[in-house]
Design an enzyme around this catalytic site. Structure first.
Site, PDB file in Angstrom:
ATOM      1  N   ASN A   1     -85.722  55.996   2.094  1.00  0.00           N
ATOM      2  CA  ASN A   1     -85.722  56.651   0.778  1.00  0.00           C
ATOM      3  C   ASN A   1     -85.702  58.155   1.028  1.00  0.00           C
ATOM      4  O   ASN A   1     -86.711  58.740   1.392  1.00  0.00           O
ATOM      5  CB  ASN A   1     -86.973  56.238  -0.010  1.00  0.00           C
ATOM      6  CG  ASN A   1     -87.082  56.966  -1.342  1.00  0.00           C
ATOM      7  OD1 ASN A   1     -86.098  57.508  -1.850  1.00  0.00           O
ATOM      8  ND2 ASN A   1     -88.271  56.994  -1.902  1.00  0.00           N
ATOM      9  N   TRP A   2     -84.536  58.764   0.838  1.00  0.00           N
ATOM     10  CA  TRP A   2     -84.382  60.190   1.144  1.00  0.00           C
ATOM     11  C   TRP A   2     -85.099  61.088   0.141  1.00  0.00           C
ATOM     12  O   TRP A   2     -85.312  62.259   0.396  1.00  0.00           O
ATOM     13  CB  TRP A   2     -82.900  60.547   1.182  1.00  0.00           C
ATOM     14  CG  TRP A   2     -82.163  60.020   2.373  1.00  0.00           C
ATOM     15  CD1 TRP A   2     -82.573  59.049   3.250  1.00  0.00           C
ATOM     16  CD2 TRP A   2     -80.864  60.430   2.819  1.00  0.00           C
ATOM     17  NE1 TRP A   2     -81.615  58.836   4.202  1.00  0.00           N
ATOM     18  CE2 TRP A   2     -80.551  59.662   3.974  1.00  0.00           C
ATOM     19  CE3 TRP A   2     -79.927  61.349   2.347  1.00  0.00           C
ATOM     20  CZ2 TRP A   2     -79.344  59.811   4.661  1.00  0.00           C
ATOM     21  CZ3 TRP A   2     -78.722  61.493   3.032  1.00  0.00           C
ATOM     22  CH2 TRP A   2     -78.435  60.735   4.177  1.00  0.00           C
ATOM     23  N   LYS A   3     -85.410  60.532  -1.050  1.00  0.00           N
ATOM     24  CA  LYS A   3     -86.030  61.324  -2.124  1.00  0.00           C
ATOM     25  C   LYS A   3     -85.113  62.504  -2.474  1.00  0.00           C
ATOM     26  O   LYS A   3     -83.900  62.380  -2.381  1.00  0.00           O
ATOM     27  CB  LYS A   3     -87.443  61.730  -1.733  1.00  0.00           C
ATOM     28  CG  LYS A   3     -88.294  60.530  -1.295  1.00  0.00           C
ATOM     29  CD  LYS A   3     -89.740  60.850  -1.119  1.00  0.00           C
ATOM     30  CE  LYS A   3     -90.488  59.590  -0.671  1.00  0.00           C
ATOM     31  NZ  LYS A   3     -91.941  59.804  -0.588  1.00  0.00           N
TER      32      LYS A   3
ATOM     33  N   HIS B   1     -90.620  53.348  -8.086  1.00  0.00           N
ATOM     34  CA  HIS B   1     -91.291  54.119  -7.041  1.00  0.00           C
ATOM     35  C   HIS B   1     -92.463  54.896  -7.641  1.00  0.00           C
ATOM     36  O   HIS B   1     -92.405  55.363  -8.775  1.00  0.00           O
ATOM     37  CB  HIS B   1     -90.315  55.085  -6.365  1.00  0.00           C
ATOM     38  CG  HIS B   1     -90.852  55.686  -5.108  1.00  0.00           C
ATOM     39  ND1 HIS B   1     -91.704  56.773  -5.114  1.00  0.00           N
ATOM     40  CD2 HIS B   1     -90.683  55.344  -3.798  1.00  0.00           C
ATOM     41  CE1 HIS B   1     -92.029  57.071  -3.865  1.00  0.00           C
ATOM     42  NE2 HIS B   1     -91.426  56.224  -3.047  1.00  0.00           N
TER      43      HIS B   1
ATOM     44  N   GLU C   1     -93.550  57.777  -7.248  1.00  0.00           N
ATOM     45  CA  GLU C   1     -93.250  59.138  -7.700  1.00  0.00           C
ATOM     46  C   GLU C   1     -92.576  59.121  -9.064  1.00  0.00           C
ATOM     47  O   GLU C   1     -92.795  60.019  -9.892  1.00  0.00           O
ATOM     48  CB  GLU C   1     -92.392  59.857  -6.658  1.00  0.00           C
ATOM     49  CG  GLU C   1     -93.189  60.174  -5.398  1.00  0.00           C
ATOM     50  CD  GLU C   1     -92.336  60.395  -4.170  1.00  0.00           C
ATOM     51  OE1 GLU C   1     -92.935  60.614  -3.105  1.00  0.00           O
ATOM     52  OE2 GLU C   1     -91.095  60.347  -4.263  1.00  0.00           O
TER      53      GLU C   1
ATOM     54  N   GLU D   1     -96.258  49.847  -1.697  1.00  0.00           N
ATOM     55  CA  GLU D   1     -96.452  51.238  -1.281  1.00  0.00           C
ATOM     56  C   GLU D   1     -97.766  51.757  -1.859  1.00  0.00           C
ATOM     57  O   GLU D   1     -97.822  52.155  -3.014  1.00  0.00           O
ATOM     58  CB  GLU D   1     -95.269  52.109  -1.712  1.00  0.00           C
ATOM     59  CG  GLU D   1     -94.707  51.812  -3.100  1.00  0.00           C
ATOM     60  CD  GLU D   1     -94.047  53.022  -3.719  1.00  0.00           C
ATOM     61  OE1 GLU D   1     -93.431  53.801  -2.993  1.00  0.00           O
ATOM     62  OE2 GLU D   1     -94.188  53.200  -4.936  1.00  0.00           O
TER      63      GLU D   1
ATOM     64  N   GLY E   1     -96.443  60.176   1.702  1.00  0.00           N
ATOM     65  CA  GLY E   1     -96.309  61.608   1.910  1.00  0.00           C
ATOM     66  C   GLY E   1     -97.602  62.292   2.283  1.00  0.00           C
ATOM     67  O   GLY E   1     -97.670  63.524   2.327  1.00  0.00           O
TER      68      GLY E   1
ATOM     69  N   SER F   1     -95.839  56.018   4.644  1.00  0.00           N
ATOM     70  CA  SER F   1     -95.979  56.721   5.921  1.00  0.00           C
ATOM     71  C   SER F   1     -95.796  55.804   7.128  1.00  0.00           C
ATOM     72  O   SER F   1     -96.448  55.969   8.159  1.00  0.00           O
ATOM     73  CB  SER F   1     -97.323  57.464   5.993  1.00  0.00           C
ATOM     74  OG  SER F   1     -97.400  58.442   4.973  1.00  0.00           O
TER      75      SER F   1
ATOM     76  N   GLY G   1     -89.988  56.890   4.007  1.00  0.00           N
ATOM     77  CA  GLY G   1     -89.786  58.195   3.386  1.00  0.00           C
ATOM     78  C   GLY G   1     -89.382  59.244   4.398  1.00  0.00           C
ATOM     79  O   GLY G   1     -88.247  59.297   4.852  1.00  0.00           O
ATOM     80  N   GLY G   2     -90.337  60.095   4.794  1.00  0.00           N
ATOM     81  CA  GLY G   2     -90.032  61.229   5.661  1.00  0.00           C
ATOM     82  C   GLY G   2     -89.301  60.872   6.939  1.00  0.00           C
ATOM     83  O   GLY G   2     -88.385  61.591   7.365  1.00  0.00           O
TER      84      GLY G   2
END
Length: 255
Positions: A13-15, A98, A100, A170, A176, A216, A237-238
């Site tokens: 997930n590049w966000k 998600h 976010e 999640e 994050g 994470s 994510g990251g």
């Protein structure tokens, strides 16, 4: 529970990261990093990058997904993207619900359900996110909350459509933040999700449905998390923005 019945799915997930130009560079690095994967590999990119990603990933083992979808087919919804628009681009997957989106953009369990249904009706595979906040975990309501979110998200989703549903657990407190649920915590909640799937659709569908962990997951902890019987992959994510880290997670899922 027979994990062999499920092929792991690692989805990045590049966000809100990477321009279309930057995406080309990252995908060029990802292609060799994941070419030997024995799992399904997905990258979910910003809307502005999807056409580029689809074109770059043609002929590779990387599938392309979107990060959100609207629940109407068309209309006066400025700034939104419909499922048919995604399909027309060649997108195969989409993330719904998600944390976010829930936290910053007023997503509710009900709108997550509507978006999921719209995605499935258009032929997309939906990665449906569920998970608790730190306060909710400390209150001891994790399982009840995740059961509730899962049930509402899947309302009116048919047994046949479940073949195109992935559930991503999640924990909001681990997204994050650098904090990760322990492999035991991840397994416990993923098992609870599979249990509610069994109640809704029967054991056969519950056993066939991929349940990911997101929060994470990285190159260092992926192998331990993915070793658990009910953790079938990751929503990354990251680490999905770094080809070497994402490749290492894919390699862990391919063992």
């Amino acid at each position: 529970m027979n994990k062999a019945k499920r092929k792991p799915v690692i989805a990045g997930n590049w966000k809100m990261n990477k321009t279309a130009t930057e995406a080309v560079e990252l995908i060029d690095a990802l292609i060799p990093a994941v070419k030997d994967a024995d799992c399904t590999v997905v990258i979910c990119t910003p809307f502005t990058t999807l056409a580029t990603a689809v074109e770059k990933c043609k002929g590779t083992n990387i599938c392309v997904g979107a990060e959100n979808v609207h629940f109407e087919k068309s209309g006066a919804y400025t700034g939104e993207i419909s499922a048919d628009m995604l399909v027309d681009l060649g997108v195969k997957y989409v993330i719904t619900g998600h944390s976010e989106r829930r936290q910053y953009f007023a997503e509710t369990d009900e709108t997550v359900n509507k978006r999921t249904k719209a995605a499935l009706e258009a032929g997309l595979t939906a990665i449906v996110c569920v998970g608790e906040s730190l306060a909710q975990r400390e209150q001891g309501v994790t399982e009840e909350l995740v059961r509730l979110q899962t049930k509402i998200a899947l309302q009116n989703v048919t047994a046949e459509e479940m073949s195109r549903v992935i559930i991503a657990y999640e924990p909001v407190w681990a997204i994050g933040t650098g904090r990760t649920a322990t492999s035991e915590q991840a397994e416990e909640v993923c098992a609870a999700i599979r249990k509610v799937l069994g109640e809704l659709y029967g054991e056969e569908i519950a056993e066939a449905t991929v349940v990911q962990y997101g929060g994470s997951m990285n190159a260092a902890n992926a192998e331990e998390l993915l070793s658990k019987p009910n953790v079938d992959g990751g929503l990354i994510g990251g680490a999905s923005l770094k080809a070497d880290a994402f490749g290492a997670i894919v390699a862990a899922a391919s063992k």
